[in-house]
Motif scaffolding. Sequence first.
Motif, short mmCIF file in Angstrom:
data_model
loop_
_atom_site.label_atom_id
_atom_site.label_comp_id
_atom_site.label_asym_id
_atom_site.label_seq_id
_atom_site.Cartn_x
_atom_site.Cartn_y
_atom_site.Cartn_z
N SER A 145 0.13 1.58 -7.30
CA SER A 145 0.27 1.08 -5.93
C SER A 145 1.40 1.79 -5.20
O SER A 145 2.47 2.03 -5.76
CB SER A 145 0.53 -0.44 -5.95
OG SER A 145 0.50 -0.98 -4.64
N MET A 147 3.73 1.37 -1.86
CA MET A 147 4.17 0.31 -0.96
C MET A 147 5.21 0.84 0.01
O MET A 147 6.02 1.71 -0.33
CB MET A 147 4.77 -0.86 -1.75
CG MET A 147 3.88 -1.39 -2.86
SD MET A 147 4.58 -2.88 -3.60
CE MET A 147 3.57 -3.01 -5.10
N PRO A 162 2.37 -3.45 0.09
CA PRO A 162 1.36 -2.53 -0.44
C PRO A 162 0.38 -2.11 0.65
O PRO A 162 -0.02 -2.92 1.48
CB PRO A 162 0.65 -3.35 -1.53
CG PRO A 162 1.54 -4.53 -1.78
CD PRO A 162 2.26 -4.79 -0.51
N THR A 165 -3.65 1.42 -2.98
CA THR A 165 -3.68 1.14 -4.42
C THR A 165 -4.91 1.80 -5.03
O THR A 165 -6.00 1.72 -4.47
CB THR A 165 -3.72 -0.38 -4.68
OG1 THR A 165 -2.58 -1.00 -4.06
CG2 THR A 165 -3.70 -0.68 -6.16
N LEU A 349 9.35 -3.92 -5.49
CA LEU A 349 7.99 -3.72 -5.97
C LEU A 349 7.64 -4.75 -7.03
O LEU A 349 6.53 -5.31 -7.02
CB LEU A 349 7.83 -2.30 -6.54
CG LEU A 349 7.54 -1.17 -5.55
CD1 LEU A 349 8.77 -0.85 -4.71
CD2 LEU A 349 7.08 0.08 -6.29
N LEU A 381 -3.88 -6.95 -2.92
CA LEU A 381 -2.54 -6.42 -2.69
C LEU A 381 -2.32 -6.15 -1.21
O LEU A 381 -1.24 -6.43 -0.67
CB LEU A 381 -2.35 -5.13 -3.50
CG LEU A 381 -2.08 -5.32 -5.00
CD1 LEU A 381 -2.33 -4.04 -5.75
CD2 LEU A 381 -0.66 -5.80 -5.24
#
Length: 423
Positions: A145, A147, A162, A165, A349, A381
């Motif tokens: 992922s 972010m 996020p 992903t 995170l 996410l």
Amino acid sequence: MLLSLSNLSMALLPKWFTGVLERFAPLFSARVWPQVQLLVVGALLSPGKRTVTAALRVLGLADDPRFGTFHRLLSRARWSSLQASRVLLNLLLKTFVPSGPLVLGLDDTIERRTGSKISAKGIYRDPVRSSHGHFVKASGLRWLSLMLLTPIPWAHRVWACPFLTALVPSQRYNEQRGRQHKTLTDWARQMLRVVQRWCPGRKLIVVADSAYAVIGWLSDLQQGQPITVITRLRLDAALYDPAPERAAGQMGRPRLKGDRLPTLASLIHDPETRWERVRLRRWYGETNREVEIVSQTAVWYHNGLPPLPLRWVLIRDPQGKFSTQALLCTDLLLSPVQILEYFVQRWQLEVTFEEVRAHLGVETQRQWSDLAIARTTPALLGLFSLVTLMAHERWQGHEPWVRHAAWYDKTLPTFVDALAEVR
């Protein structure tokens, strides 16, 4: 019935909600878009598992015989998760980071999934449940992922939102299908270059853990328009002076490095090491934290790999609460304090991964088809970022609402408060 219910429900929803959601409408056909809106609302309102049936139940559609259309939205419908990620990133940048460098967090997580129909699963070390002295293996899916690390005005802290992903299939999965296996760093390189194309002219600063302290990968990211990476560095890394300039008429191949430097581990106990005490605004849940640092530039080199110029920062705790550690940064012009302040944000995170498991139902979905699996977890996410954007629109002009309890004296809103406000 589904179309009329969707039109009615969207008409009743406030503009601060629909204003964010309607940016994704061009990605879907007119026939599919009403189902998308209902599924998003159902995912937000569901209190437990984030299955399609749970979303339908909370919307009062448990008796509708056309429930299969919502399953096909994830397993068959033609729409691009990548383009949805681009729209989400643009929304985040317009709202929180309209200019300046983009600070991105990069990390992977394991979604525990079992069953013969989950074809992309593998056996991995579970980073959430493992520790230095306790190793836990898990069967599941590995997700990488990316972010956006950005200050949230009403939360008065940095959040990790996020927006992109990707599923990283296991090596066994690729070998069974005759595909070339792509490592975690291969996926990370591809994702970062995609974001760089989406945001031309914006500097990217990436913070990651020690899994991405790989000379070849870091060197690749310095080609063309360089991407700054900040990560941990081994204390026994082979560091060298830069290669000396060639003399006029000198024969032979150019040198790649200069003289070998002492290891960082040896500098820790060297009485001649000049430590500088600095005060950081934030440090893993603390404020105004004092640490001691020493920093210098060097070249990291290993046989067969390109030399990597970097700035290293050695960090020592005068209170003795954590062991001495080292960071590296591929941008030699960043100051040691800037490097530390960027890297400390990486902890957000882990906070986001915990929030999406606890409140958005990650690891509770039950899709079996490959396409539905590849879409659902990135969507959940991304829902974290959507909730953040919607709460931001909702709280424009007035103080946010914070849930209180006798056992928890909370003064600033967290993700739970943002989710409650959107609901």
